[in-house]
Design a protein around this motif. Structure first.
Motif, PDB file in Angstrom:
ATOM      1  N   SER A 179       0.489  -1.322  -0.035  1.00  0.00           N
ATOM      2  CA  SER A 179       0.275  -0.356  -0.377  1.00  0.00           C
ATOM      3  C   SER A 179       0.768   1.090   0.268  1.00  0.00           C
ATOM      4  O   SER A 179       1.979   1.318   0.381  1.00  0.00           O
ATOM      5  N   ILE A 180       0.179   2.375  -0.824  1.00  0.00           N
ATOM      6  CA  ILE A 180       0.806   3.374  -0.644  1.00  0.00           C
ATOM      7  C   ILE A 180       0.311   4.420   0.481  1.00  0.00           C
ATOM      8  O   ILE A 180      -0.666   4.466   0.420  1.00  0.00           O
ATOM      9  N   SER A 231       0.001   8.146   3.829  1.00  0.00           N
ATOM     10  CA  SER A 231       1.453   8.826   3.716  1.00  0.00           C
ATOM     11  C   SER A 231       0.730   9.076   5.101  1.00  0.00           C
ATOM     12  O   SER A 231      -0.038   8.573   5.791  1.00  0.00           O
ATOM     13  N   LEU A 233       7.534   9.628  -1.050  1.00  0.00           N
ATOM     14  CA  LEU A 233       6.861   8.510  -1.300  1.00  0.00           C
ATOM     15  C   LEU A 233       6.841   6.901  -0.493  1.00  0.00           C
ATOM     16  O   LEU A 233       8.015   6.713  -0.081  1.00  0.00           O
ATOM     17  N   VAL A 246       5.675   3.525   1.023  1.00  0.00           N
ATOM     18  CA  VAL A 246       5.450   2.165   1.011  1.00  0.00           C
ATOM     19  C   VAL A 246       5.143   1.082   1.654  1.00  0.00           C
ATOM     20  O   VAL A 246       6.261   0.979   2.364  1.00  0.00           O
ATOM     21  N   ASN A 268      10.305  12.640  -2.898  1.00  0.00           N
ATOM     22  CA  ASN A 268      10.275  12.887  -4.837  1.00  0.00           C
ATOM     23  C   ASN A 268      11.329  13.251  -4.999  1.00  0.00           C
ATOM     24  O   ASN A 268      11.702  12.793  -6.724  1.00  0.00           O
ATOM     25  N   GLU A 271      -2.979   4.705  -2.190  1.00  0.00           N
ATOM     26  CA  GLU A 271      -3.271   3.723  -2.820  1.00  0.00           C
ATOM     27  C   GLU A 271      -3.535   2.367  -2.005  1.00  0.00           C
ATOM     28  O   GLU A 271      -2.297   2.006  -1.690  1.00  0.00           O
TER      29      GLU A 271
END
Length: 88
Positions: free
Chosen positions: A24-25, A27, A44, A46, A68, A88
């Motif tokens: 899963s991504i 934050s 980013l 993960v 990033n 996501e």
């Protein structure tokens, strides 16, 4: 046909929270202690794996974090899952 029994609505109207799983991504979400939102760190994140910390019994995620602006640099951190929000 048998008798249909209707139960209380609250049994069936529970919202399904999005599940964070490996791959899963994520934050940083809202700090569960203060209720304040974490700032955007422009990275980013993960999830590599999920586990339960044996000492604190907290649900933890091993997260790969990459800036990033330098996608080749990766750091791994163990973060309580309550501090993360699914993207996501």
């Amino acid at each position: 046909m048998g008798i249909v029994i209707r139960g209380p609505d609250y049994w069936f109207s529970r919202p399904a929270a999005a599940r964070i799983k490996a791959g899963s991504i994520v934050s940083f979400g809202i700090d569960p202690e203060t209720g304040d939102a974490f700032p955007d760190f422009d990275v980013l994140m993960v999830v590599m794996e999920l586990y339960i910390d044996p000492r604190s019994r907290a649900r933890m995620a091993k997260v790969a974090i990459s800036p990033n602006d330098h996608p080749d640099a990766v750091e791994y951190h163990d973060i309580p899952i309550d501090y993360l929000e699914l993207i996501e």
